[in-house]
Motif scaffolding. Structure first.
Motif, mmCIF file in Angstrom:
data_model
loop_
_atom_site.group_PDB
_atom_site.id
_atom_site.type_symbol
_atom_site.label_atom_id
_atom_site.label_comp_id
_atom_site.label_asym_id
_atom_site.label_seq_id
_atom_site.Cartn_x
_atom_site.Cartn_y
_atom_site.Cartn_z
ATOM 1 N N PRO A 9 35.782 -1.441 11.388
ATOM 2 C CA PRO A 9 36.232 -0.885 10.275
ATOM 3 C C PRO A 9 35.269 -0.050 9.563
ATOM 4 N N GLN A 10 34.351 -0.858 9.024
ATOM 5 C CA GLN A 10 33.119 -0.593 8.227
ATOM 6 C C GLN A 10 32.595 0.631 8.819
ATOM 7 N N LEU A 11 32.357 0.358 10.285
ATOM 8 C CA LEU A 11 31.452 1.448 10.940
ATOM 9 C C LEU A 11 32.285 2.896 11.112
ATOM 10 N N VAL A 12 33.567 2.703 11.324
ATOM 11 C CA VAL A 12 34.521 3.770 11.316
ATOM 12 C C VAL A 12 34.597 4.575 9.909
ATOM 13 N N GLU A 166 27.026 6.239 4.655
ATOM 14 C CA GLU A 166 27.551 6.801 5.661
ATOM 15 C C GLU A 166 27.321 6.121 6.978
ATOM 16 N N LEU A 167 27.283 6.694 8.188
ATOM 17 C CA LEU A 167 27.203 5.858 9.383
ATOM 18 C C LEU A 167 26.037 5.119 9.360
ATOM 19 N N THR A 168 24.580 5.627 9.093
ATOM 20 C CA THR A 168 23.603 4.872 9.285
ATOM 21 C C THR A 168 23.643 3.848 8.351
ATOM 22 N N HIS A 169 23.780 4.113 6.871
ATOM 23 C CA HIS A 169 23.803 2.927 6.079
ATOM 24 C C HIS A 169 24.785 1.858 6.510
ATOM 25 N N ALA A 170 25.927 2.170 6.916
ATOM 26 C CA ALA A 170 26.829 1.246 7.468
ATOM 27 C C ALA A 170 26.329 0.365 8.540
ATOM 28 N N ALA A 171 25.786 1.104 9.486
ATOM 29 C CA ALA A 171 25.006 0.502 10.691
ATOM 30 C C ALA A 171 24.087 -0.753 10.163
ATOM 31 N N ASN A 172 23.125 -0.363 9.038
ATOM 32 C CA ASN A 172 22.108 -1.056 8.675
ATOM 33 C C ASN A 172 22.631 -2.385 8.029
ATOM 34 N N GLU A 173 23.691 -2.092 7.156
ATOM 35 C CA GLU A 173 24.675 -3.350 6.461
ATOM 36 C C GLU A 173 25.138 -4.109 7.648
ATOM 37 N N VAL A 174 25.773 -3.738 8.650
ATOM 38 C CA VAL A 174 26.308 -4.405 9.792
ATOM 39 C C VAL A 174 25.063 -5.314 10.387
ATOM 40 N N VAL A 184 24.381 -2.473 17.620
ATOM 41 C CA VAL A 184 24.624 -1.958 16.254
ATOM 42 C C VAL A 184 24.052 -0.535 16.323
ATOM 43 N N PHE A 185 23.098 -0.272 16.356
ATOM 44 C CA PHE A 185 22.422 1.002 16.563
ATOM 45 C C PHE A 185 22.394 1.747 17.660
ATOM 46 N N VAL A 186 22.670 1.149 18.851
ATOM 47 C CA VAL A 186 23.123 1.820 19.798
ATOM 48 C C VAL A 186 24.636 2.402 20.001
ATOM 49 N N GLY A 187 25.306 1.613 19.257
ATOM 50 C CA GLY A 187 26.652 2.006 18.854
ATOM 51 C C GLY A 187 26.714 3.131 18.047
ATOM 52 N N ALA A 188 26.115 3.099 17.052
ATOM 53 C CA ALA A 188 25.663 4.219 15.841
ATOM 54 C C ALA A 188 25.194 5.611 16.622
ATOM 55 N N GLY A 189 24.318 5.106 17.394
ATOM 56 C CA GLY A 189 23.708 6.388 18.179
ATOM 57 C C GLY A 189 24.666 7.103 19.223
#
Length: 214
Positions: A9-12, A166-174, A184-189
């Motif tokens: 949910p956070q990443l979405v 946004e997405l990069t910020h959320a991915a970094n927090e996760v 995490v970052f592969v998923g964001a990519g």
């Protein structure tokens, strides 16, 4: 994968924020870009100079520098916007310089006779641009505008550096919470890739629909 599913949910939410940031910035960049492109092809020397100065100024200073200036320097002189709005304004102003060049190339592709014919029936230069030249130019530059939009989507990730969620910020927090950078970052990519591929497909479809048969 557990990091992705647990924080989905956070990443979405981050992805939706990225898409909103991109769409709002795109509208602003296209509107400003058309005006700047019109200024660059104007018969008025001062307008051409202003348009050229705008493009050179924004294209020759990195976007991250502009973000830092707008977010941290403007409040020092009393100009304060919400953080998300500041990111939208900055991205729109920056990408407008590239959008203007794309639109200008389209304007230059429109036959000179089109503008001359428009003026011969009583239209002013501004009206000729508005009703005759620019509509044709926009139809001719769908692909370049799509490329600028893809670049804009990628550039939204820099907003994370100034605190925009946004997405990069959320991915970094996760990643900070789970310490699993690869999934995490592969998923964001992959999410960014999905957005840009969608833009590319939409651009191709629109280009085929509005293509000018010469």
């Amino acid at each position: 994968m557990s990091a992705l599913t647990h924080h989905l949910p956070q990443l979405v939410d981050g992805l939706l924020s990225t898409c909103l940031l991109m769409l709002l910035s795109l509208v602003g960049a296209l509107a400003i870009g058309v005006l700047v492109a019109a200024a660059r092809v104007s018969p008025v020397a001062s307008l051409r100079a202003a348009g050229t100065a705008y493009v050179e100024l924004f294209q020759n200073v990195p976007l991250l520098v502009w973000l830092l200036l707008f977010v941290f320097a403007l409040p020092e002189v009393g100009v304060i916007f919400p953080l998300f709005s500041t990111a939208v304004i900055t991205l729109a102003l920056y990408e407008a310089s590239y959008m203007a060049e794309a639109v200008r190339s389209g304007i230059n592709s429109v036959g000179r006779g089109q503008a001359e014919a428009a003026r011969s029936i009583g239209l002013t230069t501004t009206q000729a641009l508005r009703y005759v030249v620019v509509p044709q130019a926009l139809r001719a530059v769908v692909q370049p505008v799509g490329n600028v939009t893809i670049a804009l989507t990628m550039n939204t990730s820099l907003a994370a550096a100034v605190g925009v969620v946004e997405l990069t910020h959320a991915a970094n927090e996760v990643n900070l919470a789970e310490a699993q950078p690869i999934p995490v970052f592969v998923g964001a990519g992959l999410a960014y890739m999905a957005v840009t591929l969608t833009i590319g497909l939409a651009t191709g479809y629109i280009e085929r629909k509005v293509a000018i048969v010469r």
